[in-house]
Scaffold this motif. Structure first.
Motif, short mmCIF file in Angstrom:
data_model
loop_
_atom_site.label_atom_id
_atom_site.label_comp_id
_atom_site.label_asym_id
_atom_site.label_seq_id
_atom_site.Cartn_x
_atom_site.Cartn_y
_atom_site.Cartn_z
N GLY A 190 7.27 7.23 -1.11
CA GLY A 190 7.14 5.78 -0.97
C GLY A 190 8.38 5.15 -0.38
N ALA A 218 7.63 1.51 -3.52
CA ALA A 218 6.23 1.15 -3.26
C ALA A 218 5.44 2.42 -3.03
CB ALA A 218 6.14 0.24 -2.04
N PRO A 264 2.87 4.91 -1.48
CA PRO A 264 2.28 4.91 -0.15
C PRO A 264 0.78 4.64 -0.14
CG PRO A 264 3.13 7.10 -0.70
CD PRO A 264 3.47 6.19 -1.84
N LYS A 284 0.40 0.58 -2.13
CA LYS A 284 1.58 -0.29 -2.14
C LYS A 284 1.81 -1.01 -3.46
CE LYS A 284 3.04 0.25 2.16
NZ LYS A 284 2.70 -0.28 3.46
N THR A 306 4.13 -1.64 -6.49
CA THR A 306 5.56 -1.42 -6.57
C THR A 306 6.02 -1.27 -8.02
OG1 THR A 306 5.89 -3.79 -6.49
CG2 THR A 306 6.09 -2.62 -4.42
N SER A 352 3.78 -5.22 -9.47
CA SER A 352 2.66 -5.85 -8.76
C SER A 352 1.65 -6.42 -9.72
CB SER A 352 1.97 -4.84 -7.86
OG SER A 352 2.88 -4.04 -7.19
N GLU A 386 8.98 -2.90 1.25
CA GLU A 386 7.86 -2.27 1.96
C GLU A 386 7.18 -3.24 2.93
OE1 GLU A 386 7.94 -3.11 -1.18
OE2 GLU A 386 6.13 -4.27 -1.59
N ASP A 435 6.77 2.96 7.73
CA ASP A 435 5.64 3.00 6.82
C ASP A 435 5.38 4.47 6.52
OD1 ASP A 435 3.71 1.79 5.37
OD2 ASP A 435 2.92 0.64 7.05
#
Ligand code: SRM
Ligand SMILES: Cc1cc2nc3c(=O)[nH]c(=O)nc-3n(C[C@H](O)[C@H](O)[C@H](O)COP(=O)(O)OP(=O)(O)OC[C@H]3O[C@@H](n4cnc5c(N)ncnc54)[C@H](O)[C@@H]3O)c2cc1C
Ligand code: SF4
Ligand code: FES
Lengths: 116, 843
Positions: free
Chosen positions: A62, A74, A76, A79, A81, A91, B529, B557
């Motif tokens: 991440g 975060a 992948p 996302k 966190t 989140s 991010e 990313d």
């Protein structure tokens, strides 16, 4: 009542093995631990590698960053966190991740495992 | 004071949560009895369980929440009797508890019609997590299913069948149309056709006479003697308030069930209250969470008021006066909403209907006779205006002179939405799940400094329920910030207080080359991010350097970081570029051999190329070495970059072909391969107007004409499809490419992060005419610069996979364990499917 916890330091890798401002996955027995080198802040963090959201072994891949002063990673996949310090999900989800202490000594990175 | 709550469902829980927060002096000692084995969970999002959400994630609280709030919780304990005179209750285990106040939050049960055969195996109801577990287990061995009930819950159950992989699902409705309580005939006819497109079989005006099968369901027979064969049945035909306990205790219940309550939620016994789906208020049972929450709130306030010793209480008495039952269906793929009185008709009502058979949209609004007030309405096929209409209706806002504008053009856009928000009164309920008003949200923005939706969610809980109000919260936040004189910049995130376009220009002027340089010079903090991929994309669009170089790799990313798409289970996909979709037999053989060697699942993609799925991280460099040796290149399927340029076969073989569309598609694809942009870009070239390459659904599409090429731009597939618009006609091949160069550079420079070309154009003032002026007439005087810049990018292209496998430093990153580089991730598992493999489903 006293609870005594001892920490066993386990040697994970060399300090220059990790990409800067990024993570990698460390094998510890059958466990997977995500190790992060936050180069900008010169800080090291370790968490479980599994993202609690969909149980994916992915947090080490991440992106790391900060929310205010809180360092975070975060996942992948979707996302979500997580705080690298407390493991709390930032989140708004109920889930959280385990975090581990890290120390660097003489060019090697050690992850601290608590003995029960 | 000893307070006992019977029922630990959504409303019972919300009541406890509200009471412990408001009861500062801890006057109440709370005991809760729940019949289910788990603590209260989110029934509203129950269906997400089928889509993978865990029982734990549905839970409304942490395991230790009750403990830490001094609430005594008894789970798996059903209360069997109430002795109202002695003020005691007794559970099925014989535990007796006394109370000062008793709150009934027993909810409701599924209504089960008396159909012969209803007891057969394979017949389910849909209310609890246990029901879901049973359904999931049974669905594994079923291919077809039926759902009785075509209302909100029935359709949700039907959607769940789809998620469970059932091939065919029948929806059976007694009324002549679906969702009869919410929408009119016209609306349900459209809804029905939409659901049929999704693969459901719909039977309306059907009365089920019998469930057939020997011990286990095999089918249904209807009263008209027609039959269907199904492996399972879910009954979702309505609810039945659970008033049995109250009834035997002598508490007044309604003739058609429900515990009668007054405005204070008090039953016929002054010490006993009822809230949620079991309560019958003014002849109504409220089968939704939000009214139940409101009841919980009213009751908490009244109890605290009653218990405040001197009567000098901060807690005003409150009354429950009914609740708006407007709803929006949460089915994916079909928007349906209804609000206020959807069916209002007669002389005192004016109705505006809009039916668009092309887009499949039906909208109806009912207005007062003078046309000034909204009474209710229905939206099917496009419910984007639901939140605003609901607010207009609830707050009795005066309508514009031409009320049809309310449901017409959605593209008219942001200004009118802003004006609408300003008109809302402060107490307008924005989030009805958590009952958060406009003033709560504005307060969070102005006083508590919340300047992101996440922050507002955290501090007010708004938007954390069904989530339907989130877009409105965002608009409300931006509106408030503007009204406060906060210069609302289109900020990327907390680290960069500027728009992508501003950042793009600054990075260029300062010649910054790495994420850290950009952050040090133009931002603050450590990045995140959101901004990392934006900056990486800008750097790639400007300088076209290998993206994994110069410590930039971790700012990519994560798909870009490993030059592959991550998949369920943590493996990756491999997509070599196949320009224009043209490939030689030899190359096909190589793909086959590699897929076999590394045990990869292969599939022809929707973009005319071949995807190999399920590669271990460690195998990626090995796979790519072989592909590159055979002449393949990266397909950039992982990047916000040029994807594919589809082609039709064109004049080389096709009897209608006007030009060689394949050669032109290959030329285009090779020109723009590797080009990074704010979002992915796709293209296609068709050899004639029959349009077999679907060019008009692409970011830029080219169609051959007698005289040259027509260039279309800003089309989009995806969730909001949009046709591309004609930019220029009858171009020769060179001019067409020059226009595309300009168009792409303009887009790359000015679009917001993750805005496809269609969205970019929708927000552009002046629309396609302006764009044409810029691209064709060079109104900004940038044409020459952009063409040069594009040529630089084209000239500096290199396949990044080639560079990755040749660079040991980069190659080293493709291992799962840093301390055991040879080992693959042992948690990766596959399952078999049609002679290939698939990723294991996630929990
Ligand atoms: C493989 C493929 C499906 C297939 O099996 O056919 C595919 C797979 C994915 N698509 Fe797609 N899309 C594929 C063709 C399409 C098409 C059809 C086309 O290109 O002609 C579309 C509609 C056309 C369009 O984009 O306008 C399409 C619209 C999307 C969207 C919605 C974009 C939008 O503007 O709304 C997403 C989501 C996104 O990009 O944010 C998406 C995202 C994805 C992602 C990348 C989802 C993700 O983030 O993991 C999928 C990657 C799967 C994987 O692990 O490799 N995919 N996707 C197709 C690959 C084409 C190729 O060769 O590169
Ligand atoms: C699939 C599904 C989807 C839904 N979708 C939506 C939606 O999108 N929006 C919306 O607003 N609403 C929706 N609802 C409705 C919503 O879930 C209910 O309105 C809400 O749960 C009502 O809360 P409640 O506490 O009154 O009842 P419940 O949540 O049913 O809780 C009652 C609890 O009391 C327990 N109980 C009953 N009798 C006793 C007893 N004698 N002793 C001990 N315990 C007892 C029951 O076991 C149950 O756990 C949906 C419901 C379902 C089933
Ligand atoms: S439509 Fe695209 S993004 Fe959605 S599941 Fe299919 S491949 Fe994945
Ligand atoms: S699996 Fe990590 S966010 Fe979904």
């Amino acid at each position: 009542m006293f609870e005594s916890k001892t920490i066993t330091w386990f040697r994970a890798c060399r300090d220059n093995d990790l990409p800067s401002n990024g993570g990698a996955c460390v094998r510890f027995g059958n466990e997977q631990i995500a190790l992060f080198y936050f180069t900008r802040r010169n800080e090291w963090y370790a968490t479980q590698n599994e993202c609690p959201h969909r149980k994916q072994m992915a947090l080490s891949r991440g992106m790391i960053g900060s929310a205010g002063s809180e360092p975070k990673v975060a996942c992948p996949f979707h996302k979500k966190t997580f705080s690298l310090i407390t493991g709390e999900c930032l989140s708004g989800d109920e889930c959280s991740i385990k975090t581990y202490p890290v120390k660097v000594d003489n060019g090697y990175v050690y992850i601290g495992i608590e003995n029960e | 004071m000893k307070l006992v709550v019977i029922g630990n469902g959504m409303v019972g829980f919300k009541f406890c949560e509200k009471l412990v927060t408001a009861d500062h002096n801890q006057k109440f000692q709370i005991t809760v009895f729940g019949e289910e084995s788990r603590p209260a969970y989110d029934r509203v999002h129950l269906s997400e369980y089928f889509a993978g959400k865990s029982a734990k994630a549905l839970s409304l609280s942490d395991a230790d929440w009750y403990d830490s709030n001094n609430i005594e919780l008894h789970l798996g304990e059903s209360i069997r009797s109430i002795d109202a005179s002695a003020k005691t209750i007794t559970s099925h285990r014989g535990i007796m508890t006394c109370y000062d106040y008793l709150v009934l939050a027993t909810g409701s049960a599924a209504f089960i019609p008396s159909i012969p055969g209803i007891e057969k195996q394979g017949v389910f109801i849909y209310r609890t997590i246990e029901d879901l577990e049973l359904i999931t287990a049974w669905a594994k061995k079923s291919r077809t299913a039926a759902v009785i009930g075509g209302g909100l819950l029935g359709l949700e159950a039907a959607k769940a069948m789809l998620d469970l992989g059932i091939n065919q699902t029948h929806i059976i409705e007694f009324a002549p149309g679906l969702m009869p309580k919410q929408i009119d005939d016209q609306g349900s006819a459209l809804l029905q056709s939409k659901l049929e497109q999704l693969g459901f079989v719909i039977h309306t005006s059907k009365n089920t006479a019998e469930i057939s099968g020997d011990g286990r369901i095999t089918g249904l027979r209807f009263s008209d003697d027609s039959v269907i064969h199904v492996d399972m049945l879910v009954i979702s035909a309505g609810i039945k308030p659970r008033d049995e306990l109250a009834k035997t205790a002598g508490i007044a219940t309604g003739p058609r069930r429900g515990i009668v309550v007054n405005e204070k939620l008090q039953t016929s016994d002054p010490a006993i209250f009822a809230i949620g789906e079991c309560a019958l208020h003014n002849g109504m049972i409220y089968g939704l969470a939000a009214p139940g929450y409101e009841m919980a709130d009213v009751l908490v306030r009244n109890l605290l008021h009653q218990e405040s010793a001197s009567g000098i209480s901060q807690n005003q008495e409150a009354e429950f006066t009914g609740f708006d039952m407007s709803t929006k269906l949460k089915l994916i793929g079909v928007d349906v909403a209804s609000f206020g009185d959807p069916f209002a008709a007669g002389e005192s009502v004016k109705t505006i209907r809009l039916q668009d058979t092309v887009r499949g949209v039906y909208k109806r609004i009912n207005l007062s006779a003078d046309g000034k007030q909204l009474i209710g309405g229905i939206l099917v096929g496009d419910a984007e205006q639901y939140n605003m209409l609901l607010q207009t209706y609830k707050n009795k806002l005066v309508l514009p002179d031409d009320p049809s504008a309310l449901i017409l053009g959605t593209r008219s856009g942001p200004e009118s939405a802003e004006a609408g928000l300003a008109c809302l009164p402060d107490d307008a309920l924005i989030c009805s799940c958590e009952s958060i008003s406009k003033s709560d949200i504005c307060g969070a923005v102005s006083e508590l400094g919340c300047e992101s939706v996440e922050a507002i969610k955290k501090c007010t809980k708004a938007g954390t329920g069904c989530g339907g109000c989130v877009p409105m919260i965002k608009d409300m936040m931006l509106h408030t910030m503007k009204a406060n004189g906060r210069y609302v910049r289109n900020m990327i995130c907390e680290h960069f207080a500027c728009s992508r376009q501003e950042l793009f220009d600054l990075v260029k002027i300062h010649s910054l080359k790495t994420f850290d340089e950009v952050l040090d010079a133009l931002g603050k903090g450590d990045g995140c991010e959101i901004c990392k991929p934006v900056v990486s994309s800008i750097l790639a669009s400007l300088w076209n350097e290998m993206i994994l170089k110069k410590s930039n790799s971790t700012a990519q990313d994560s798909n870009d970081r490993f030059l592959a798409n991550i998949q369920k289970g943590g493996t990756y996909s491999v997509v070599p570029r196949i320009p224009g979709g043209e490939i030689t037999p030899d190359k096909l053989i190589v793909i086959g051999q590699i897929a076999k060697q590394y045990n990869l699942y292969t599939k022809i993609t929707g973009g005319q190329r071949i995807d190999m799925f399920g590669a271990h991280l460690n195998d990626l460099p090995l796979i790519w070495s072989q592909l590159i040796a055979a002449g393949f290149e990266s397909g950039h399927a992982y990047g916000k970059a040029l994807r594919t340029v589809k082609s039709c076969v064109g004049s080389t073989w096709c009897r209608f072909g006007l030009h060689d569309s394949v050669s032109y598609a290959i030329r285009i694809e090779e020109r723009y391969r590797g080009l990074r942009a704010p979002h992915k870009i796709k293209s296609a070239v068709s050899g004639c107007i029959r349009e077999c390459a679907e060019a008009q659904s692409k970011d830029f599409g080219i169609i051959a004409t007698e005289k040259g090429w027509n260039l279309y731009v800003c089309g989009n597939g995806g969730s909001k499809p949009q046709h591309a618009l004609l930019l220029a006609t009858d171009l020769d091949s060179e001019t067409c490419i020059r226009y595309i160069d300009r168009f792409l550079m303009f887009y790359i420079r000015t679009a917001d992060p993750l805005a496809r070309t269609a969205t970019w154009l929708n927000k552009m003032e002046g629309g396609i005419d302006y764009l044409r002026n810029v691209v064709v007439n060079d109104s900004l005087g940038m044409a020459e610069i952009w063409e040069k810049e594009m040529q630089l990018l084209v000239d500096s292209y290199a396949c990044e996979w080639k560079e990755a496998i040749e660079n040991p430093e980069i190659r080293k990153r493709f291992s799962h364990f840093i301390n055991a580089p040879e080992e693959k991730d042992p948690t990766v598992h596959f399952e078999n499917l049609r002679d290939q493999k698939k990723a294991r489903d996630w929990k």
